[in-house]
Design a protein around this motif. Structure first.
Motif, PDB file in Angstrom:
ATOM      1  N   LEU A  88      13.933  33.645   1.710  1.00  0.00           N
ATOM      2  CA  LEU A  88      14.605  32.668   2.193  1.00  0.00           C
ATOM      3  C   LEU A  88      15.174  31.236   1.059  1.00  0.00           C
ATOM      4  CD1 LEU A  88      11.249  31.327   2.686  1.00  0.00           C
ATOM      5  CD2 LEU A  88      12.596  31.840   4.582  1.00  0.00           C
ATOM      6  N   PHE A 106      17.738  25.588   2.661  1.00  0.00           N
ATOM      7  CA  PHE A 106      17.869  25.423   4.055  1.00  0.00           C
ATOM      8  C   PHE A 106      16.620  24.860   5.307  1.00  0.00           C
ATOM      9  CE2 PHE A 106      21.628  28.440   4.281  1.00  0.00           C
ATOM     10  CZ  PHE A 106      22.543  27.334   3.301  1.00  0.00           C
ATOM     11  N   HIS A 132      18.403  27.035   9.917  1.00  0.00           N
ATOM     12  CA  HIS A 132      18.885  28.356   8.910  1.00  0.00           C
ATOM     13  C   HIS A 132      19.008  29.263   8.544  1.00  0.00           C
ATOM     14  CE1 HIS A 132      20.796  24.407   9.707  1.00  0.00           C
ATOM     15  NE2 HIS A 132      22.515  24.374   8.769  1.00  0.00           N
ATOM     16  N   ASN A 133      18.019  29.602   8.103  1.00  0.00           N
ATOM     17  CA  ASN A 133      17.425  30.548   7.876  1.00  0.00           C
ATOM     18  C   ASN A 133      17.415  31.313   8.108  1.00  0.00           C
ATOM     19  OD1 ASN A 133      16.595  30.794   4.553  1.00  0.00           O
ATOM     20  ND2 ASN A 133      16.189  28.762   4.789  1.00  0.00           N
ATOM     21  N   VAL A 170      18.900  32.848  10.424  1.00  0.00           N
ATOM     22  CA  VAL A 170      20.342  33.517  10.524  1.00  0.00           C
ATOM     23  C   VAL A 170      20.619  34.037   9.074  1.00  0.00           C
ATOM     24  CG1 VAL A 170      20.912  32.426  13.249  1.00  0.00           C
ATOM     25  CG2 VAL A 170      21.852  31.529  11.113  1.00  0.00           C
ATOM     26  N   LEU A 171      20.572  34.255   8.429  1.00  0.00           N
ATOM     27  CA  LEU A 171      20.516  35.076   7.192  1.00  0.00           C
ATOM     28  C   LEU A 171      21.210  35.579   7.365  1.00  0.00           C
ATOM     29  CD1 LEU A 171      20.444  32.528   4.487  1.00  0.00           C
ATOM     30  CD2 LEU A 171      18.645  34.804   3.824  1.00  0.00           C
TER      31      LEU A 171
END
Ligand SMILES: Nc1ncnc2c1ncn2[C@@H]1O[C@H](COP(=O)(O)OP(=O)(O)OP(=O)(O)O)[C@@H](O)[C@H]1O
Ligand SMILES: [Mg+2]
Lengths: 508, 348
Positions: free
Chosen positions: A346, A350, A354-355, A357-358
């Motif tokens: 992670l 963020f 947002h995480n 779609v890393l």
């Protein structure tokens, strides 16, 4: 009965979200009191309140009958309360001694009396059987020893009441056994302990009483001797929980992952994987059983491109991927639930959205021509939050840092499974998860298998390896030393193989 | 109190505290604080000329602030804005007097030259960090001096032993007769538009693009970025370079706007270092930087009026600015006070 700690009617909110709602916990002198609850139930929050890291909105805390106001950890220390956090708080390039005395250094005229401190620490570690090397640097010692350093830190400050927040989550089975011995010795010396753990077996083994919380509310306190794991699970989740994983026979197909004779070095340039061979087929779950430090981490990092392979080859679906960039490997349909969720899994600063779609932020529909489409990101995030029951304070906008440990883990697992990779590498996937979540994650791994995907499971818990895998590969000293059918082996045999005994030796 | 409100309240309270401290110091040293602040106000807003010059002063602060803020948001500490500004200034001026082109090409070309020069200067630090793990703070500090002396040498060279460059052609200038007439012959120029545009560019880049997503991810957690398949090295170098481009443009504001040339300097301009405080005041957001730069530029320019109009030494403003920065940096104290206040209210 006199209570050493009483937390009465505690309420803690995070900007409108109620993490603790009228919780009461009473700790008797000389007991091990377990605190049990689902991921995100509010256990860590409650302990952070007791340790002075958070201020409660309501309720009061009493220490030995006297009402106290714990506004910071120093006050907690002075009251004899010590905490061993789930994520250790040690200075990596300091020695054990330096870490223990940090913030409470004994001095004469401004000079630190290191020698005296070292002697005191040696005496403490002898008294409680906490084996540490006072002169070793933190970065060079095992997780188990780091934890003993944390315990010594609290004892050095004179703690009478110790809080352990999921101490066993990152330990190997051997280290857990040691820790349990240590806890028993602490009690014998008159200390009292609050223990957070998701492992019901441990609760049954060491605790005297259990306080259960569910979704921030106190459910009640039961005496351990008068309860059972199924009852505890039901109290905690509010429904019955399945303990054995149900699954059908595997029907393995084509080879998805082919690892041939690879050699991988660790960060010190020492060979950790020494000519290892491994195959995982579609439609099967292969479990790697082994003691930590036998090359598991290096093997995973080599497959996922995070570490260079010195010799040998790795292929996915028949396509060579040895030493490709991580992105190329991810795009070859590899998913990876990493061992260390804070380091690799992670971006804690963020939001959880947002995480999610890393690895896919640059693909449609999450973005187009280099412009992010945060609407699509939201949609995906909400779908995963829903599907994997990730409990957040503020939906997809919650910073990943503000999620409870177990919910961070669920978000990562959701992200990786949702990408539906041909090969899913799951390293300690259920670390820090509650029993309900473990059951759910196991069934999702099996579901991936049934869809014809290959799953590589790495776990230190033999229960997990034996229940979930279709085939067990035992790793020892950088090699796969044996492959077993989980139905035809047992913990003893596995344990001996993992310790480096040959199969013949194991049978004899 | 929500976080957002607190984030806005902290700088405002800091400013008030700074002004109060300034007043106390003026009073204690025998000056009239009211007259002093009146002079400051007049110096900033008194007439069109002052307003024009205040806006001119704000412009390079915006860009220097953006440079620091951008680096910070991507996990880097760019102390080298000063040096990048200096090389940007020279590059812009050189293009400005060397070529003869129509304004529509000449001006953008000169701006571009400044951005490229500043970007290149920062690239060196980014490259060394990415490839050899040399900390960017050390490299950028050293590059400040390198820039100062190298540019001084270049000025001597291009002016055949003189101490200043030739003046740029009209076609590369940011100044205009229209603005001059409007603001009573101040040195206000179109650079403000460039600065505002760049604030927008920074916001857009960080908040809307995949590149911005990557840059932030790498800044926050390199391990996770690598796990996710991003190139950590490439993003570090890029982040540093973009930051340097903002700084280079700050130099262009001086070269193409305020001065129209470049003279040898025996000390730093200070704008690059003030950019750190501006970014801090603005919490590293583009909008915040606009606010911080406005405050900085206004106080700095308005202070010049204080000795004449009220007999107060202009250094008093440096103290006020220092106090404001101190309070913002230690915002924790104010936050704590606000929390206590909120609790008391609840109790009632
Ligand atoms: N600093 C914070 N800001 C906002 N919300 C928070 C914060 N800390 C915790 N929470 C929320 O409070 C709830 C309880 O979190 P807590 O960490 O106490 O759970 P837990 O019982 O320890 O769970 P786990 O077993 O997963 O560690 C979670 O929903 C979490 O999202
Ligand atoms: Mg927790």
């Amino acid at each position: 009965m006199e209570y050493v700690i009483e937390m009465l009617g505690i309420r803690k909110e995070f900007g409108g979200f109620v993490a603790n709602d009228n919780i009461t916990l009473q700790l008797e002198k000389g007991e091990i009191h377990a605190l049990l609850g689902e991921n995100g139930a509010g256990k860590s929050t409650l302990m952070n309140v007791l340790f002075g890291l958070y201020q409660p909105e309501q309720g009061e805390i009493r220490v030995k009958g006297k009402k106290v106001n714990i506004t910071n950890p120093n006050i907690a220390n002075n009251l004899g309360i010590g905490m061993v956090h789930q994520h250790f708080m040690l200075v990596e390039n300091f020695t054990v001694t330096e870490n223990i005395i940090l913030g409470a250094e004994p001095t004469t005229m401004g000079y630190i009396k290191k020698k005296k401190a070292a002697e005191e620490i040696a005496a403490l570690s002898k008294k409680y059987g906490l084996d540490v090397d006072p002169h070793a640097k933190i970065e060079d010692i095992t997780v188990g020893m780091q934890q003993r350093v944390e315990i010594l830190k609290t004892l050095y400050r004179g703690a009478e009441i110790l809080i352990f927040d999921e101490p066993t989550a990152s330990l190997t089975p051997q280290e857990i056994t040691e820790l349990i011995q240590i806890m028993k010795r602490l009690i014998a010396e008159g200390k009292s302990i609050i223990l957070i753990t998701h492992k019901l077996k441990e609760i049954m083994e060491v605790s005297d009483r259990v306080t259960v919380i569910r979704k921030g509310k106190g459910i009640g306190t039961v005496v351990t001797a008068e309860t059972s794991p199924p009852q505890l699970a039901e109290l905690m989740v509010g429904r019955q929980v399945e303990f054995t994983t149900v699954k059908t026979e595997a029907t393995p197909g084509d080879v998805i992952l082919q690892v041939q004779n690879i050699v991988v070095e660790d960060y010190r340039k020492v060979d950790k994987v020494k000519g290892l061979d491994l195959q995982v087929r579609s439609g099967e779950i292969v479990g790697i059983a082994g003691i930590d430090g036998n090359g598991q981490s290096e093997l995973i990092e080599a497959i996922t491109g995070l570490r260079k392979v010195k010799a040998g080859s790795i292929s996915i679906n028949g396509k060579e991927i040895t030493n490709l960039k991580p992105r190329k490997i991810t795009e070859s349909s590899v998913g990876h639930i990493p061992q260390d969720r804070h380091k690799h899994g992670l971006v804690l600063d963020f939001s959880i959205g947002h995480n999610i779609v890393l690895q896919t932020y640059y693909q449609q529909p999450n973005s187009k021509n280099g412009i992010m489409n945060y609407k699509a990101v939201s949609k995906k995030a909400n779908q995963i939050i829903e599907e994997f029951d990730v409990r957040t304070g503020d939906g997809e906008h919650t910073p990943a840092r503000a999620l409870s440990g177990g919910n961070q883990q669920k978000a990562i697992i959701g992200r990786e499974i949702d990408r539906d990779p041909d090969l899913l590498i799951a390293a300690l996937p259920t670390r820090g998860l509650d029993v309900g979540a473990i059951e759910f994650i196991h069934s999702r791994l099996i579901e991936q298998r049934d869809k014809g995907k290959a799953v590589l499971l790495i776990s230190f818990e033999l229960d997990e390896v034996m229940n979930v895998s279709d085939r067990i590969a035992v790793i020892y000293d950088g090699k796969i030393v044996d492959e077993l059918d989980p139905k035809q082996t047992n913990e003893q045999e596995l344990g001996l193989l993992m310790a480096g005994h040959s199969k013949k030796g194991a049978q004899a | 109190m929500s976080n957002r409100v607190v984030n806005i309240l902290v700088p405002i309270i800091s400013i008030i505290l700074g002004l109060i401290v300034g007043a106390i110091i003026m009073y204690a040293s025998g000056y009239d604080p009211i007259a002093g602040y009146q002079a400051l106000w007049q110096g900033i807003f008194g007439d069109m000329y002052s307003i024009g010059n205040t806006l001119r002063q704000i412009t390079p602060y915006i860009l220097a602030g953006l440079a620091v803020a951008f680096a910070f948001r991507t996990g880097l500490f760019n102390i080298g804005v000063e040096g990048q500004l200096i090389v940007g200034w020279f590059a812009a001026v050189w293009v400005g007097y060397t070529f003869e082109l129509p304004a529509i090409i000449h001006l953008p070309l000169a701006l571009l030259a400044a951005a490229v020069a500043g970007g290149f200067w920062a690239f060196i630090a980014g490259f060394l960090k990415a490839k050899l793990q040399v900390h960017e703070v050390i490299v950028t500090i050293m590059l400040n001096y390198t820039a100062l002396y190298a540019v001084n040498g270049l000025i001597k060279y291009v002016s055949d032993g003189g101490y200043k460059t030739p003046t740029i052609h009209e076609t590369a200038s940011l100044r205009s007769d229209f603005l001059k007439d409007l603001t009573d012959f101040s040195t206000f120029h179109y650079g403000l538009i460039v600065a505002l545009l760049m604030a927008f560019v920074m916001w857009f880049l960080l908040e809307k693009t995949t590149r911005g997503y990557e840059l932030k991810a790498v800044g926050f957690n390199q391990h996770a970025a690598e796990y996710a398949g991003m190139s950590v090295k490439k993003n570090i170098i890029l982040a540093m370079t973009i930051s340097g481009m903002f700084a280079g443009l700050a130099g262009a504001m001086e070269g193409l706007g305020t001065f129209g040339k470049m003279s040898m300097m025996n000390a730093f301009t200070g704008v690059g270092f003030d950019g750190i405080a501006v970014a801090l005041l603005g919490a590293n957001t583009p909008l915040g930087v606009l606010f911080g730069a406005s405050l900085f530029g206004s106080l700095k320019y308005g202070a010049l009026n204080m000795p004449n109009a009220a007999g107060v030494p202009e250094e008093i403003v440096s103290i006020i600015i220092a106090v404001i920065v101190l309070f913002v940096a230690s915002g924790y104290v104010i936050r704590l006070g606000l929390q206590k206040l909120a609790k008391k209210k609840e109790a009632k």
